[in-house]
Motif scaffolding. Structure first.
Motif, short mmCIF file in Angstrom:
data_model
loop_
_atom_site.label_atom_id
_atom_site.label_comp_id
_atom_site.label_asym_id
_atom_site.label_seq_id
_atom_site.Cartn_x
_atom_site.Cartn_y
_atom_site.Cartn_z
N VAL A 40 37.84 30.69 11.40
CA VAL A 40 37.08 31.85 10.94
C VAL A 40 35.63 31.45 10.65
O VAL A 40 34.69 32.16 11.05
CB VAL A 40 37.74 32.50 9.69
N VAL A 41 35.43 30.32 9.98
CA VAL A 41 34.08 29.85 9.70
C VAL A 41 33.32 29.60 11.00
O VAL A 41 32.16 30.02 11.16
CB VAL A 41 34.11 28.58 8.82
N LEU A 42 33.96 28.93 11.95
CA LEU A 42 33.29 28.65 13.22
C LEU A 42 33.02 29.93 14.02
O LEU A 42 32.01 30.02 14.72
CB LEU A 42 34.10 27.65 14.05
N LEU A 43 33.90 30.91 13.91
CA LEU A 43 33.66 32.19 14.57
C LEU A 43 32.43 32.87 13.97
O LEU A 43 31.63 33.47 14.69
CB LEU A 43 34.89 33.09 14.48
N VAL A 44 32.28 32.77 12.66
CA VAL A 44 31.08 33.32 12.02
C VAL A 44 29.84 32.60 12.54
O VAL A 44 28.82 33.24 12.82
CB VAL A 44 31.19 33.21 10.47
N VAL A 45 29.92 31.29 12.70
CA VAL A 45 28.79 30.52 13.25
C VAL A 45 28.46 31.01 14.66
O VAL A 45 27.29 31.20 15.01
CB VAL A 45 29.09 29.00 13.24
N VAL A 46 29.48 31.24 15.47
CA VAL A 46 29.26 31.76 16.82
C VAL A 46 28.61 33.13 16.74
O VAL A 46 27.67 33.43 17.49
CB VAL A 46 30.59 31.82 17.62
N GLY A 47 29.08 33.97 15.83
CA GLY A 47 28.48 35.29 15.66
C GLY A 47 27.02 35.22 15.25
O GLY A 47 26.17 35.96 15.78
N ILE A 48 26.69 34.30 14.34
CA ILE A 48 25.30 34.12 13.92
C ILE A 48 24.45 33.63 15.10
O ILE A 48 23.33 34.11 15.32
CB ILE A 48 25.21 33.15 12.73
N ALA A 49 25.00 32.69 15.86
CA ALA A 49 24.27 32.18 17.03
C ALA A 49 24.02 33.29 18.04
O ALA A 49 22.94 33.37 18.63
CB ALA A 49 25.05 31.03 17.68
N LEU A 50 25.01 34.14 18.23
CA LEU A 50 24.83 35.26 19.16
C LEU A 50 23.79 36.24 18.65
O LEU A 50 23.00 36.78 19.42
CB LEU A 50 26.16 35.98 19.40
N ALA A 51 23.78 36.47 17.34
CA ALA A 51 22.82 37.42 16.77
C ALA A 51 21.40 36.85 16.77
O ALA A 51 20.44 37.60 16.96
CB ALA A 51 23.24 37.77 15.34
N ALA A 52 21.27 35.53 16.60
CA ALA A 52 19.95 34.93 16.47
C ALA A 52 19.33 34.53 17.80
O ALA A 52 18.11 34.46 17.91
CB ALA A 52 20.04 33.69 15.58
N GLY A 53 20.15 34.25 18.79
CA GLY A 53 19.63 33.73 20.05
C GLY A 53 19.70 34.75 21.16
O GLY A 53 20.06 35.91 20.95
N PRO A 54 19.35 34.29 22.35
CA PRO A 54 19.48 35.18 23.51
C PRO A 54 20.95 35.51 23.76
O PRO A 54 21.80 34.65 23.64
CB PRO A 54 18.90 34.36 24.67
N ARG A 55 21.20 36.76 24.04
CA ARG A 55 22.58 37.21 24.20
C ARG A 55 22.89 37.48 25.66
O ARG A 55 22.48 38.50 26.20
CB ARG A 55 22.82 38.47 23.38
#
Length: 128
Positions: A40-55
Motif C-alpha cells: 500500500v505504501v509503495l502504491l502511494v509512492v507510485v501514485g505520487i510519482a504519476l501525479a508529479a511526473g509525466p503521465r
C-alpha cells in the motif's frame, strides 16, 4: 518482495521441520499483513510519482491495474482467507483443502508480478 513471500516463503514454510498448520497459518497472517502494508505504501509512492511526473498512458494503466489488484486482494480475498483460517484453526484440521479464494489470490499475485515487471521495464526504457 511479492515473488519472495508469495511464491517462496508461503509454500516452503509448511515444509520446514516442526511447522504445524496452525503455526504456518499464524506466520502467514503476520507476513502477508506486513507485505500488504508495504504494498500500500509503495502504491502511494507510485501514485505520487504519476501525479508529479509525466503521465504516459502505459504508466497510468499499470498503476491503475496495481491499485485494482491490491484492492481486490485486500478488500475481498484477504477477509475471506482470514475467515477460512479462523475456521481451520478452530477445527484443528491438519490438512484443509485449498479454497477458491486462495487460488484466486495466487492468480492475482501472478498478474501483479507481471504488471510490476512491465512497469519497471517501461520506467527503465523511459529513463534511457
Amino acid at each position: 518482495m511479492v515473488l519472495a513471500i508469495s511464491f517462496l516463503e508461503a509454500p516452503l514454510k509448511f515444509r520446514a521441520p516442526g511447522v504445524t498448520v496452525p503455526l504456518g497459518l499464524g506466520i502467514g497472517r503476520v507476513v502477508f499483513a506486513a507485505l500488504n502494508r508495504v504494498e500500500v505504501v509503495l502504491l502511494v509512492v507510485v501514485g505520487i510519482a504519476l501525479a508529479a511526473g509525466p503521465r504516459s498512458p502505459a504508466f497510468v494503466g499499470m498503476g491503475g491495474a496495481l491499485a485494482v489488484l491490491l484492492a481486490v486482494q485486500l478488500g475481498v480475498l484477504r477477509p475471506a482467507l482470514r475467515r477460512r483460517t479462523d475456521r481451520v484453526l478452530a477445527a484443528g484440521d491438519p490438512d484443509p483443502p485449498r479454497s477458491r479464494h486462495h487460488l484466486v489470490y495466487i492468480a492475482l499475485e501472478t498478474v501483479k508480478v507481471v504488471v510490476l515487471a512491465a512497469l519497471g521495464i517501461t520506467a527503465l526504457i523511459g529513463i534511457a
